[in-house]
Design a protein around this motif. Structure first.
Motif, PDB file in Angstrom:
ATOM      1  N   MET A   1     -44.097 -42.491 -40.268  1.00  0.00           N
ATOM      2  CA  MET A   1     -43.907 -41.841 -38.950  1.00  0.00           C
ATOM      3  C   MET A   1     -44.841 -42.328 -38.041  1.00  0.00           C
ATOM      4  O   MET A   1     -46.312 -42.138 -38.517  1.00  0.00           O
ATOM      5  N   ALA A   2     -44.667 -42.766 -37.066  1.00  0.00           N
ATOM      6  CA  ALA A   2     -45.486 -43.361 -35.931  1.00  0.00           C
ATOM      7  C   ALA A   2     -46.176 -41.900 -35.357  1.00  0.00           C
ATOM      8  O   ALA A   2     -45.553 -40.998 -35.052  1.00  0.00           O
ATOM      9  N   SER A   3     -47.422 -41.934 -35.055  1.00  0.00           N
ATOM     10  CA  SER A   3     -48.281 -41.036 -34.506  1.00  0.00           C
ATOM     11  C   SER A   3     -47.663 -40.682 -32.969  1.00  0.00           C
ATOM     12  O   SER A   3     -47.464 -41.699 -32.395  1.00  0.00           O
ATOM     13  N   ASP A   4     -47.908 -39.710 -32.385  1.00  0.00           N
ATOM     14  CA  ASP A   4     -47.561 -39.346 -30.932  1.00  0.00           C
ATOM     15  C   ASP A   4     -48.774 -38.905 -30.545  1.00  0.00           C
ATOM     16  O   ASP A   4     -48.509 -38.133 -29.512  1.00  0.00           O
ATOM     17  N   LEU A   5     -49.808 -38.849 -30.921  1.00  0.00           N
ATOM     18  CA  LEU A   5     -51.219 -38.362 -30.467  1.00  0.00           C
ATOM     19  C   LEU A   5     -51.632 -39.264 -29.181  1.00  0.00           C
ATOM     20  O   LEU A   5     -51.355 -40.524 -29.271  1.00  0.00           O
ATOM     21  N   ILE A   6     -52.122 -38.219 -28.097  1.00  0.00           N
ATOM     22  CA  ILE A   6     -52.497 -38.981 -27.082  1.00  0.00           C
ATOM     23  C   ILE A   6     -54.091 -38.383 -26.801  1.00  0.00           C
ATOM     24  O   ILE A   6     -54.188 -37.205 -27.124  1.00  0.00           O
ATOM     25  N   LEU A   7     -54.886 -39.405 -26.443  1.00  0.00           N
ATOM     26  CA  LEU A   7     -56.617 -38.800 -26.196  1.00  0.00           C
ATOM     27  C   LEU A   7     -56.559 -38.827 -24.533  1.00  0.00           C
ATOM     28  O   LEU A   7     -56.094 -39.667 -23.929  1.00  0.00           O
ATOM     29  N   GLY A   8     -57.118 -37.672 -24.027  1.00  0.00           N
ATOM     30  CA  GLY A   8     -57.594 -37.592 -22.654  1.00  0.00           C
ATOM     31  C   GLY A   8     -58.971 -37.604 -22.618  1.00  0.00           C
ATOM     32  O   GLY A   8     -59.671 -37.089 -23.479  1.00  0.00           O
ATOM     33  N   PHE A   9     -59.378 -38.385 -21.276  1.00  0.00           N
ATOM     34  CA  PHE A   9     -60.792 -38.432 -21.090  1.00  0.00           C
ATOM     35  C   PHE A   9     -61.086 -38.020 -19.876  1.00  0.00           C
ATOM     36  O   PHE A   9     -60.488 -38.308 -18.958  1.00  0.00           O
ATOM     37  N   ASP A  10     -62.181 -37.406 -19.644  1.00  0.00           N
ATOM     38  CA  ASP A  10     -62.717 -36.918 -18.421  1.00  0.00           C
ATOM     39  C   ASP A  10     -63.930 -37.699 -18.281  1.00  0.00           C
ATOM     40  O   ASP A  10     -65.048 -37.385 -19.109  1.00  0.00           O
ATOM     41  N   PHE A  11     -64.037 -38.770 -17.563  1.00  0.00           N
ATOM     42  CA  PHE A  11     -65.113 -39.629 -17.491  1.00  0.00           C
ATOM     43  C   PHE A  11     -66.392 -38.967 -16.644  1.00  0.00           C
ATOM     44  O   PHE A  11     -66.092 -38.519 -15.720  1.00  0.00           O
ATOM     45  N   GLY A  12     -67.612 -39.346 -17.028  1.00  0.00           N
ATOM     46  CA  GLY A  12     -68.683 -38.860 -16.573  1.00  0.00           C
ATOM     47  C   GLY A  12     -69.878 -39.845 -16.934  1.00  0.00           C
ATOM     48  O   GLY A  12     -69.857 -40.636 -18.107  1.00  0.00           O
ATOM     49  N   LEU A  13     -71.052 -39.894 -16.134  1.00  0.00           N
ATOM     50  CA  LEU A  13     -72.272 -40.708 -16.420  1.00  0.00           C
ATOM     51  C   LEU A  13     -72.792 -40.309 -17.605  1.00  0.00           C
ATOM     52  O   LEU A  13     -73.523 -40.979 -18.373  1.00  0.00           O
ATOM     53  N   ASN A  14     -72.818 -38.894 -17.863  1.00  0.00           N
ATOM     54  CA  ASN A  14     -73.775 -38.225 -19.071  1.00  0.00           C
ATOM     55  C   ASN A  14     -73.055 -37.773 -20.158  1.00  0.00           C
ATOM     56  O   ASN A  14     -73.390 -37.723 -21.152  1.00  0.00           O
ATOM     57  N   HIS A  15     -71.669 -37.198 -19.793  1.00  0.00           N
ATOM     58  CA  HIS A  15     -71.000 -36.686 -20.868  1.00  0.00           C
ATOM     59  C   HIS A  15     -69.404 -37.299 -20.273  1.00  0.00           C
ATOM     60  O   HIS A  15     -69.082 -37.190 -19.346  1.00  0.00           O
ATOM     61  N   ILE A  16     -68.675 -37.476 -21.491  1.00  0.00           N
ATOM     62  CA  ILE A  16     -67.175 -37.779 -21.492  1.00  0.00           C
ATOM     63  C   ILE A  16     -66.572 -36.773 -22.185  1.00  0.00           C
ATOM     64  O   ILE A  16     -66.625 -36.839 -23.157  1.00  0.00           O
ATOM     65  N   GLY A  17     -65.845 -36.144 -21.625  1.00  0.00           N
ATOM     66  CA  GLY A  17     -65.038 -34.943 -21.898  1.00  0.00           C
ATOM     67  C   GLY A  17     -63.654 -35.754 -22.847  1.00  0.00           C
ATOM     68  O   GLY A  17     -63.170 -36.645 -22.358  1.00  0.00           O
ATOM     69  N   VAL A  18     -63.278 -34.931 -23.979  1.00  0.00           N
ATOM     70  CA  VAL A  18     -62.158 -35.644 -24.758  1.00  0.00           C
ATOM     71  C   VAL A  18     -61.213 -34.191 -25.020  1.00  0.00           C
ATOM     72  O   VAL A  18     -61.643 -33.359 -25.412  1.00  0.00           O
ATOM     73  N   ALA A  19     -60.000 -34.744 -24.968  1.00  0.00           N
ATOM     74  CA  ALA A  19     -58.659 -33.621 -25.399  1.00  0.00           C
ATOM     75  C   ALA A  19     -57.739 -34.582 -26.188  1.00  0.00           C
ATOM     76  O   ALA A  19     -57.736 -35.768 -26.088  1.00  0.00           O
ATOM     77  N   ILE A  20     -56.970 -33.782 -26.715  1.00  0.00           N
ATOM     78  CA  ILE A  20     -55.790 -34.294 -27.656  1.00  0.00           C
ATOM     79  C   ILE A  20     -54.771 -33.635 -27.192  1.00  0.00           C
ATOM     80  O   ILE A  20     -54.765 -32.285 -27.126  1.00  0.00           O
TER      81      ILE A  20
END
Length: 139
Positions: A1-20
């Motif tokens: 089965m193919a994955s249907d996961l998506i990653l989201g990113f909040d770009f920043g210079l010192n920190h990059i937020g990640v969501a799924i």
């Protein structure tokens, strides 16, 4: 089965937020924040992230001015997203992220009071979740 996961990113210079989230449930969750130096996260951390989750595509928040115009951070976020797309062979979608950090702080404050706002990583990861949830809501 193919994955249907998506990653989201909040770009920043010192920190990059990640969501799924998944295309099936259309529900985003904060995952973590990556340390970055001038907007560049460690390659081994990104490799682990993409190896573990194998997203079908990614969403990167696009920082815009309140009037919708581009700014320096917009170009840097686009470069970040394009670099991920090229390195990990995934499609990238860019999404307006105006006020996502404010919404993230509101969510964290409602859930945990001031304690939830103390750690910058929490805010960045939640901002990524807000961005990814906005993407799901627009589908």
């Amino acid at each position: 089965m193919a994955s249907d996961l998506i990653l989201g990113f909040d770009f920043g210079l010192n920190h990059i937020g990640v969501a799924i989230g998944t295309l099936t449930l259309k529900q985003a969750s904060a995952l973590k924040a990556l340390k970055a130096k001038d907007g560049i996260a460690k390659k081994d951390e990104l490799d682990r992230l993409f190896d573990e989750y194998r997203p079908v595509h990614i969403v990167v928040g696009m920082p815009l001015n309140m009037d919708g115009s581009m700014q320096d951070m917009s170009f840097r976020a686009r470069k970040f997203g394009n670099r991920l797309a090229n390195n990990y062979k995934v499609r990238v979608f860019f999404l307006d992220e105006r006020l996502s950090s404010c919404e993230a702080k509101d969510i964290l404050f409602s859930a945990h009071g001031f304690k939830g706002l103390k750690k910058k990583d929490n805010v960045d990861a939640m901002a990524a979740a807000v961005i990814l949830q906005s993407y799901f809501d627009s589908l």
